[in-house]
Design a protein around this motif. Structure first.
Motif, short mmCIF file in Angstrom:
data_model
loop_
_atom_site.label_atom_id
_atom_site.label_comp_id
_atom_site.label_asym_id
_atom_site.label_seq_id
_atom_site.Cartn_x
_atom_site.Cartn_y
_atom_site.Cartn_z
N PHE A 199 27.51 77.98 59.39
CA PHE A 199 28.37 76.82 59.63
C PHE A 199 28.65 76.04 58.36
N ALA A 200 28.28 76.60 57.19
CA ALA A 200 28.48 75.89 55.93
C ALA A 200 29.93 75.88 55.48
N LYS A 226 40.42 76.78 77.62
CA LYS A 226 39.85 75.85 76.65
C LYS A 226 38.33 75.91 76.72
N GLN A 227 37.70 75.89 75.56
CA GLN A 227 36.25 76.01 75.52
C GLN A 227 35.70 75.26 74.31
N SER A 228 34.57 74.60 74.49
CA SER A 228 33.93 73.89 73.39
C SER A 228 33.22 74.89 72.48
N ARG A 229 33.46 74.78 71.20
CA ARG A 229 32.83 75.68 70.21
C ARG A 229 32.26 74.86 69.06
N ALA A 230 31.29 75.45 68.37
CA ALA A 230 30.68 74.82 67.20
C ALA A 230 31.43 75.25 65.95
N GLY A 231 31.96 74.28 65.22
CA GLY A 231 32.71 74.57 64.01
C GLY A 231 31.89 74.31 62.75
#
Length: 469
Positions: free
Chosen positions: A412-413, A315-320
Motif C-alpha cells: 500500500f506504499a 460498488k465495493q469498498s477497497r483499501a487504496g
C-alpha cells in the motif's frame, strides 16, 4: 557525504554547458541555409536566419537555470549516471518548450527548422561531452583526491544494511574500513569488526577515518552521547542511522513536520517527481482513449441492462494507498445479491479462494466481460478521481487487509492500480493470498518504463483472455 563529482567539476560543467549551448546555436544558424535541400518544408513567410544577439545570451542562461533547478549540477543527488542524464533530459525538454514559447511571443520569424535543429543538437552535445568527460574525470579523481575512509559503529542488522548500501558507492571514492561492536561473539568471529565501541577514538586516529556511521540498536543508544563527545575534537564526520527501519512499512525518510525535522516511518515509496510523472501519464493515457473507452462502456452498460437488469454498476469498498478506503466501481458480472451467497473454497493451506472457475453466481454476460476484463472499465473513473493509478497493486478487500502480516502492508506504499505486475503473471490463476510478493516486487522496482511494460503486456494478455474468470 557521498558525491558523484566535486563542486569544482560542477562549476566546470555549468560553464561548459553555457559554451556548448552558445556554440550549437551559432552552428545551427550557420548551417540553416544548407538544410532546405533536406527539409521538404514550404516557406509561406521568409525566415529570420540571423538571430539577434540577445538570443545568444538568453537561450544558454534559460537552459542552464533549468538544469540548476533540476539538480543536474548536484553531485549528491546524481549519484548514478542514469540520475544525472534523467535530470538533464527533463530540464532540456522543459528548456525547449520554454524557449519555443518565448520565440512564439517575440521573434516569431525565426526559422522553426533552425530552432528544432538547435534544441536537438544542443541536447545531444550536452550528453556527449559528459560521456567523454566522465572517464577522464574519474581517472583524475582517483589520482588526486584521497579516498574517504568509513567506519561503522554497530555490526548488527542495521550496520550490515549500511554496508550493503555503501558498497554501491565505493567507486565514488569511499572505502569501508570496518566495524565497531561490543558483542564478544562478533569480535571473535567477524574479521571486519575492529574493536569495541569505546575504542572508536583510537581506531579513528589510527585508520584515518573520515566518516563514522553510528548504526547501533536502540538498546545501545546510551553509548551514543559518550561516543560523539569523544570524537568532537577530531576531523571526522559523524552520522547516525536511527534503528527504526524495522518499524517502517516501506521506508523511513527524514521530513519536516510543523517546522521540525522528523523521521517518517511510513514515507511514500515514490518521490514527488515520480508521483507527478505517474499522475500525468495516467491522465494523458485516459485523455487519448477516453472517447473509445466510454463508447465501449456505454455498450456494456446497455447489454447489462437488457440481459441482467439493474444495477449496472457494482460498488465495493477497497483499501487504496496507505490503506485508505475508497469506493471501487465495476460493471456487475454476478447475480443480484451475490455477496450474500457463500461459495468460496479454500486451498490446501486453508486460504480462501475468492475467485474460482465455474462460479455459479457469475452471469453468462459476466463471464464474457470478465474474460476480456471489460468489467474493469469503470475503474477509469477511480483513476480520474485519483483513488487509483493505471498501474499498481490491485486494491484489496478491507477484510483481507485485516489479516495481513506487517510485511504485506508494504504493497500500500504506492497508488493501487487497474493493472499490475500480478495481472501479467497469472491474473486469476494465482490465488489472492499469493499476490503480495509480486506486488512488493513492483513497489521496490517501480519505474516509468516498468509501467509502460506492464500496460503493453496487459493489452495482449487481455486479448488472449488467459487466467480471467
Amino acid at each position: 557525504m557521498i558525491r558523484r563529482f566535486s563542486v569544482n567539476f560542477a562549476i566546470f560543467a555549468l560553464f561548459m554547458d553555457l559554451f556548448v549551448i552558445t556554440a550549437v546555436l551559432w552552428v545551427s544558424q550557420s548551417l540553416r541555409p544548407f538544410l532546405d535541400a533536406y527539409l521538404p518544408v514550404q516557406h509561406l513567410t521568409p525566415d529570420l536566419l540571423d538571430l539577434p544577439l540577445v538570443l545568444y545570451i538568453f537561450f544558454p542562461l534559460v537552459w542552464v537555470v533549468l538544469m540548476i533547478f533540476f539538480s543536474v549540477y548536484d553531485g549528491r543527488k546524481n549519484l548514478r549516471v542514469v540520475d544525472e542524464f534523467t535530470s538533464l533530459t527533463f530540464s532540456s525538454a522543459l528548456a525547449g518548450i520554454t524557449l519555443a514559447g518565448v520565440m512564439y511571443l517575440s521573434y516569431r520569424d525565426v526559422s522553426r527548422a533552425l530552432f528544432t535543429t538547435f534544441v536537438l543538437a544542443a541536447y545531444l552535445m550536452l550528453l556527449i561531452w559528459r560521456l567523454i568527460a566522465r572517464p577522464l574525470y574519474w581517472r583524475w579523481h582517483r589520482d588526486v583526491e584521497r579516498v574517504r575512509h568509513v567506519l561503522i559503529a554497530g555490526a548488527g542488522p542495521v550496520g550490515r544494511i549500511v554496508e550493503k548500501r555503501l558498497s554501491s558507492y565505493f567507486e565514488n571514492g569511499m572505502q569501508l574500513i570496518g566495524f565497531l561492536d561490543d558483542d564478544p561473539q562478533k569480535l571473535n568471529s567477524q574479521d571486519d569488526v575492529l574493536g569495541q565501541i569505546l575504542a572508536a577514538r583510537l581506531i579513528v586516529e589510527e585508520k584515518h577515518i573520515d566518516d563514522l556511521v553510528i548504526a547501533l540498536p536502540r538498546r545501545a543508544y546510551n553509548h551514543v552521547n559518550a561516543l560523539v563527545e569523544s570524537l568532537q575534537d577530531l576531523p571526522v564526520r559523524v552520522w547516525i542511522v536511527p534503528d527504526y527501519f524495522e518499524l517502517a512499512l516501506h521506508q523511513a525518510r527524514l521530513a519536516e513536520f510543523a517546522g521540525l525535522p522528523m523521521l517518517d516511518l511510513n514515507a511514500a515509496a515514490l518521490s514527488e517527481y515520480q508521483r507527478m510523472i505517474k499522475r500525468v501519464f495516467d491522465l494523458l493515457v485516459i485523455g487519448v482513449f477516453v472517447i473509445p473507452a466510454f463508447l465501449v462502456m456505454a455498450v456494456v452498460a446497455l447489454a447489462i441492462f437488457i440481459f441482467d437488469g439493474r444495477p449496472i454498476l457494482f460498488k465495493q469498498s477497497r483499501a487504496g494507498e496507505n490503506g485508505r478506503l475508497f469506493t471501487l466501481y465495476k460493471f456487475r458480472t454476478m447475480v443480484v445479491g451475490a455477496e450474500f451467497i457463500q461459495v468460496a473454497k479454500t486451498d490446501v493451506h486453508g486460504n480462501i479462494l475468492h475467485k474460482q472457475q465455474g462460479d455459479p453466481r457469475v452471469t453468462p454476460l459476466g463471464r464474457f466481460l470478465r474474460r476480456f476484463s471489460l468489467d474493469e472499465l469503470p475503474q477509469l473513473i477511480n483513476v480520474l478521481n485519483g483513488d487509483m493509478s493505471l498501474v499498481g497493486p490491485r486494491p484489496e478487500l478491507p477484510e483481507l487487509v485485516k489479516n495481513y502480516q506487517p510485511w504485506q502492508r508494504e504493497r500500500f506504499a504506492i497508488p493501487q492500480g487497474l493493472t499490475g505486475w500480478w495481472q501479467i503473471h497469472g491474473r486469476s490463476d494465482k490465488p489472492m493470498h499469493l499476490h503480495t510478493e509480486e506486488d512488493l516486487y513492483y513497489v521496490k522496482n517501480y519505474s516509468f518504463w516498468l509501467d509502460l511494460y506492464i500496460l503493453m503486456r496487459t493489452f495482449w494478455i487481455v486479448l488472449r483472455g488467459k487466467g480471467a474468470y
